[in-house]
Design an enzyme around this catalytic site. Structure first.
Site, PDB file in Angstrom:
ATOM      1  N   GLY A   1     -44.236 -12.635  46.968  1.00 43.25           N
ATOM      2  CA  GLY A   1     -44.356 -11.358  46.797  1.00 43.25           C
ATOM      3  C   GLY A   1     -44.360 -10.580  47.870  1.00 43.25           C
TER       4      GLY A   1
ATOM      5  CD  GLN B   1     -41.142  -8.013  36.013  1.00 39.41           C
ATOM      6  OE1 GLN B   1     -41.530  -6.906  36.500  1.00 39.41           O
ATOM      7  NE2 GLN B   1     -41.612  -9.185  36.039  1.00 39.41           N
TER       8      GLN B   1
ATOM      9  CE1 TYR C   1     -48.092  -2.184  33.560  1.00 42.18           C
ATOM     10  CE2 TYR C   1     -47.298  -4.520  34.682  1.00 42.18           C
ATOM     11  CZ  TYR C   1     -48.184  -3.097  34.719  1.00 42.18           C
ATOM     12  OH  TYR C   1     -48.074  -2.584  35.945  1.00 42.18           O
TER      13      TYR C   1
END
Length: 369
Positions: free
Chosen positions: A324, A102, A188
Site C-alpha cells: 500500500g 474495487q 464496511y
C-alpha cells in the site's frame, strides 16, 4: 534479484498473465472531480505510473450514492464516472499494466451529510465507534468525524444493494477493467453482515453463520454474473477488531466463505492482515486453514517488505503480496524491491484530498537519481 525469488516471477490472475507477484493495494486518495465523484486525467497518470505492479487494485469505489462514506471518493454508477474510469484503464493498459476496480458500499461507515440528512444504512441499528474523512463545504478542510448509529436495512433494500453491486460490475467491465474486487473488509457493509457484533438481525440475513454469509454470497453471484467468476475477487479482513467489529465467530465464518469462494471459482481471495500496533496476530494455523479451503490465488496485504513477502510466498500461504503506502511514494516499487534500491519516504499529510502534490509527483528512481 535472486534466481529463486518468487516475488518477481510471472503468474496468472483472472486468466491473464502478470509479470510479478507484487500487487498495488487499494488505497483511498480522495481526488475525484467534484461534483459527481468522477475520475480524472490526474488519476489516470497516477495509476499508469504504477503499472509495473503485477496488477493494480484501485481505490475503493462506491457502487451507488448510498454506498458513499468519504469525501471526494470516486463512483462507478454514473455515465461520467464510467467514462472517467475508462481514461484510467486506457492509461494503465498503454503502460503494460493490469487493473481491477474495487467495488465498495460503506454501510454504516458514513455520515448524513453524504445522504441529504438521511442516516447511513447497515444490517442493524447498532451504535459503534467509527470515523470517516469528510470535507467541510464551508472551509474546504477535511477532518475525521464520528459516524452516527445507522438505520437497519429492509430485506427489499438488501436485494436492491445486491443489484447495485451487479450494475457496478457491469459498469466496471464497460470501463475496461481487467476484473473487479469486492470490498468485503475493514468494517464496511459486507463485513458488517458477517459479524455478530454488527449484525443482530433475526431474518434470513442474520443469526446463524449461514445467514450472515448470505449477503456476501448474493453479492459475489451478482458480480460474477456480470464480470465472470474468474474476473471476480473479494477482499476480507479476518482479524479486524476496530470500528466495533470484534466478533467471536468471524474466523470460522470467513473459512466457510473461503469454501464458497473456492466452489464459485473466483479469480482471487485478498486477505487484509491487521497492521496496527498491538493488532491480533495473523496466525500460521489460520493461513493453513484458509489454504485448505481455497486453492485459488491468494493475495495478502499488511506492512509487508521484501523479506516477509518472500516468506509468505515460499510457505504457499499466498501467491501475491499487496503493498500500500510504499507504492504511493515509490511508483516504481517493483524495480526498487528487485534491485534493493532505497524507498522514498511518504508524505502522510497529502494522502487524502488535494492536488497532484503527494500524488502523481513522486519520481521513479532514475528521475530521483
Amino acid at each position: 534479484m535472486s534466481d529463486t525469488s518468487r516475488l518477481f516471477s510471472p503468474f496468472s490472475v483472472a486468466g491473464q498473465p502478470v509479470s510479478n507477484r507484487i500487487v498495488m493495494a487499494p488505497m483511498t486518495r480522495a481526488r475525484s472531480a467534484q461534483p459527481g465523484d468522477v475520475p480524472t486525467a490526474m488519476n489516470a497518470r497516477y495509476y499508469a505510473q504504477r503499472a509495473s505492479a503485477g496488477f493494480i487494485v484501485t481505490e475503493a469505489t462506491q457502487i451507488s450514492p448510498q454506498g458513499k462514506g468519504y469525501s471526494f471518493t470516486p463512483g462507478i454508477h454514473s455515465a461520467d464516472q464510467v467514462a472517467g474510469w475508462h481514461t484510467v484503464t486506457d492509461a494503465v493498459h498503454a503502460a503494460g499494466g493490469r487493473i481491477f476496480l474495487q467495488l465498495w458500499h460503506v454501510g454504516r461507515m458514513s455520515h448524513p451529510d453524504f445522504h441529504e440528512g438521511a442516516l447511513p444504512v447497515a444490517p442493524s441499528a447498532v451504535p459503534f465507534d467509527g470515523q470517516i474523512w469528510k470535507v467541510d463545504p464551508a472551509t474546504g478542510v477535511g477532518a475525521m468525524v464520528d459516524c452516527p448509529t445507522p438505520r437497519a436495512l429492509t430485506e427489499a433494500e438488501i436485494r436492491g444493494i445486491v443489484a447495485d453491486f451487479g450494475r457496478a460490475a457491469r459498469n466496471a467491465m464497460a470501463a475496461g477493467f481487467d476484473g473487479v474486487e469486492i470490498h468485503g473488509a475493514n468494517g464496511y457493509l459486507i463485513d458488517q453482515f458477517l459479524r455478530t457484533s454488527s449484525n443482530t438481525r433475526t431474518d434470513a440475513y442474520g443469526g446463524s453463520r449461514e445467514n450472515r454469509l448470505r449477503f456476501l454470497k448474493e453479492v459475489v453471484d451478482a458480480v460474477a454474473l456480470e464480470a465472470g467468476a474468474a474476473r471476480t475477487a473479494i477482499r476480507l479482513a479476518p482479524f479486524l477488531t476496530a470500528r466495533g467489529m470484534a466478533c467471536p465467530d468471524i474466523l470460522p465464518t470467513i473459512l466457510d466463505a473461503a469454501s464458497f469462494l473456492q466452489q464459485r471459482g473466483i479469480g482471487y481471495l485478498h486477505l487484509v492482515e491487521a497492521d496496527w500496533d498491538d493488532a491480533p496476530a495473523f496466525t500460521e494455523d489460520f493461513r493453513q486453514a484458509v489454504r485448505a479451503r481455497f486453492a485459488g490465488p491468494i493475495v495478502v496485504a499488511g506492512k509487508y517488505d521484501r523479506t516477509r513477502a518472500e516468506w509468505v510466498l515460499s510457505k504457499g500461504y499466498a501467491d501475491l503480496v499487496a503493498f500500500g503506502r510504499p507504492f504511493v511514494a515509490n511508483p516504481d516499487l517493483p524495480r526498487r524491491l528487485a534491485e534493493n534500491l532505497p524507498l522514498a519516504p511518504l508524505d502522510g499529510n497529502t494522502l487524502f484530498g488535494g492536488d497532484d502534490r503527494g500524488y502523481g509527483d513522486y519520481p521513479a528512481w532514475q528521475v530521483a537519481a
